[in-house]
Write a protein that holds these residues in place. Sequence first.
Motif, PDB file in Angstrom:
ATOM      1  N   ARG A   1      44.316  40.777  37.203  1.00  0.00           N
ATOM      2  CA  ARG A   1      44.869  40.085  36.437  1.00  0.00           C
ATOM      3  C   ARG A   1      44.934  38.521  36.170  1.00  0.00           C
ATOM      4  O   ARG A   1      44.991  38.123  35.184  1.00  0.00           O
ATOM      5  N   LEU A   2      44.999  38.059  37.412  1.00  0.00           N
ATOM      6  CA  LEU A   2      44.805  36.698  37.598  1.00  0.00           C
ATOM      7  C   LEU A   2      43.510  36.186  36.968  1.00  0.00           C
ATOM      8  O   LEU A   2      43.458  35.016  36.419  1.00  0.00           O
ATOM      9  N   ALA A   3      42.663  36.972  37.606  1.00  0.00           N
ATOM     10  CA  ALA A   3      40.970  36.726  36.844  1.00  0.00           C
ATOM     11  C   ALA A   3      41.117  36.543  35.573  1.00  0.00           C
ATOM     12  O   ALA A   3      40.541  35.530  34.887  1.00  0.00           O
ATOM     13  N   ALA A   4      41.735  37.521  34.732  1.00  0.00           N
ATOM     14  CA  ALA A   4      41.776  37.656  33.269  1.00  0.00           C
ATOM     15  C   ALA A   4      42.320  36.607  32.744  1.00  0.00           C
ATOM     16  O   ALA A   4      42.114  35.974  31.786  1.00  0.00           O
ATOM     17  N   ALA A   5      43.553  35.997  33.385  1.00  0.00           N
ATOM     18  CA  ALA A   5      44.332  34.996  32.858  1.00  0.00           C
ATOM     19  C   ALA A   5      43.656  33.545  33.110  1.00  0.00           C
ATOM     20  O   ALA A   5      43.795  32.924  32.120  1.00  0.00           O
ATOM     21  N   LEU A   6      42.509  33.639  33.870  1.00  0.00           N
ATOM     22  CA  LEU A   6      41.948  32.238  34.234  1.00  0.00           C
ATOM     23  C   LEU A   6      40.605  32.139  33.511  1.00  0.00           C
ATOM     24  O   LEU A   6      40.116  31.078  32.957  1.00  0.00           O
ATOM     25  N   ASP A   7      40.054  33.386  33.286  1.00  0.00           N
ATOM     26  CA  ASP A   7      38.531  33.422  32.732  1.00  0.00           C
ATOM     27  C   ASP A   7      38.794  32.638  31.224  1.00  0.00           C
ATOM     28  O   ASP A   7      39.579  33.450  30.309  1.00  0.00           O
ATOM     29  N   GLY A   8      38.007  31.916  30.876  1.00  0.00           N
ATOM     30  CA  GLY A   8      37.838  31.224  29.552  1.00  0.00           C
ATOM     31  C   GLY A   8      39.250  30.163  29.361  1.00  0.00           C
ATOM     32  O   GLY A   8      39.263  29.631  28.337  1.00  0.00           O
ATOM     33  N   ARG A   9      39.836  30.082  30.510  1.00  0.00           N
ATOM     34  CA  ARG A   9      41.218  29.136  30.271  1.00  0.00           C
ATOM     35  C   ARG A   9      40.619  27.555  30.392  1.00  0.00           C
ATOM     36  O   ARG A   9      39.774  27.505  31.198  1.00  0.00           O
TER      37      ARG A   9
ATOM     38  N   VAL B   1      42.293  27.868  46.349  1.00  0.00           N
ATOM     39  CA  VAL B   1      42.121  29.149  46.636  1.00  0.00           C
ATOM     40  C   VAL B   1      43.425  30.069  46.423  1.00  0.00           C
ATOM     41  O   VAL B   1      44.608  29.666  47.155  1.00  0.00           O
ATOM     42  N   VAL B   2      43.158  31.127  45.828  1.00  0.00           N
ATOM     43  CA  VAL B   2      44.273  32.200  45.780  1.00  0.00           C
ATOM     44  C   VAL B   2      44.121  33.219  46.376  1.00  0.00           C
ATOM     45  O   VAL B   2      43.205  34.019  46.344  1.00  0.00           O
ATOM     46  N   ASP B   3      44.693  33.527  47.646  1.00  0.00           N
ATOM     47  CA  ASP B   3      44.558  34.923  48.264  1.00  0.00           C
ATOM     48  C   ASP B   3      45.180  35.909  47.566  1.00  0.00           C
ATOM     49  O   ASP B   3      46.768  36.024  48.010  1.00  0.00           O
TER      50      ASP B   3
ATOM     51  N   THR C   1      54.223  36.843  41.406  1.00  0.00           N
ATOM     52  CA  THR C   1      53.734  37.072  40.056  1.00  0.00           C
ATOM     53  C   THR C   1      52.406  36.376  39.682  1.00  0.00           C
ATOM     54  O   THR C   1      52.244  35.190  40.132  1.00  0.00           O
ATOM     55  N   VAL C   2      51.537  36.970  38.811  1.00  0.00           N
ATOM     56  CA  VAL C   2      50.405  36.272  38.284  1.00  0.00           C
ATOM     57  C   VAL C   2      50.855  35.215  37.521  1.00  0.00           C
ATOM     58  O   VAL C   2      50.253  34.164  37.454  1.00  0.00           O
ATOM     59  N   ALA C   3      51.873  35.153  36.814  1.00  0.00           N
ATOM     60  CA  ALA C   3      52.490  34.027  36.138  1.00  0.00           C
ATOM     61  C   ALA C   3      52.834  32.791  36.948  1.00  0.00           C
ATOM     62  O   ALA C   3      52.367  31.900  36.796  1.00  0.00           O
ATOM     63  N   GLU C   4      53.294  33.049  38.074  1.00  0.00           N
ATOM     64  CA  GLU C   4      53.678  32.026  39.125  1.00  0.00           C
ATOM     65  C   GLU C   4      52.322  31.620  39.559  1.00  0.00           C
ATOM     66  O   GLU C   4      52.462  30.234  39.843  1.00  0.00           O
TER      67      GLU C   4
END
Length: 246
Positions: free
Chosen positions: A14-22, A68-70, A232-235
Amino acid sequence: MNVLVLGGTGEARRLAAALDGRPGFAVTSSLAGRVAVPALPEGEVRIGGFGGVDGLVAWMRGSRTDAVVDATHPFAARMTANAVAAAEAVGVPLLLLRRPGWQEGPGDRWHRVPDAPAAAALLPALGERVFLAIGRGDLPVFARLAELWFLLRAVDPPPPPLPPRHHAVLARGPFTADAERALLREHRIDVLVTRDSGGEMTAAKLVAARELGLPVVLMARPEAPPAPTVATVAEAVHWLESRQLG
């Protein structure tokens, strides 16, 4: 900002989806490669280990990693330790994305234990037929319990050593409470053993165990290293944006 997401979890995808194309972000997700056909996140993906801290440092420098996000599994202690050490060596910020652990509720019969050996020692007193939902890393600890019968579930066939009396089910979650209840009844399970992974994707087995009045042996998470941590992903996105602006 070049972001390395250490993944393999739903939160990582979900984090990758939120960042991809951002705007302003380029994300690369890294998967350990332990599953033959992994669920791939959006964006750039690399599969396979780095070769320890030195290999991770070399990759981060070669890729000009800025953060880096672990977001690995809460029990991937070695990868997390390597990530913390590598980020410090390269001089880039690191964030741990960790979903909260599960909380016991009314009707639960949980036995919290520190690790797999403690779980194995407790089992004979709780039942003969065990649903062992712990991933494959700790399975050898239970291989010596020849007097018990085990139901194993994994995405790929688990490697030996395995308990001599077992049945393996190959399946990928998430699972519903109805499906978990049916599984427990079909195999006449007496006790569930699982890790305190947290999250909704794998919580259905705990719901089913509660409804059937079954005891649960819950293995504690390894202690996380001191590092900035969010749930959370939002955080995580907010943390990355604050560093981008800074």
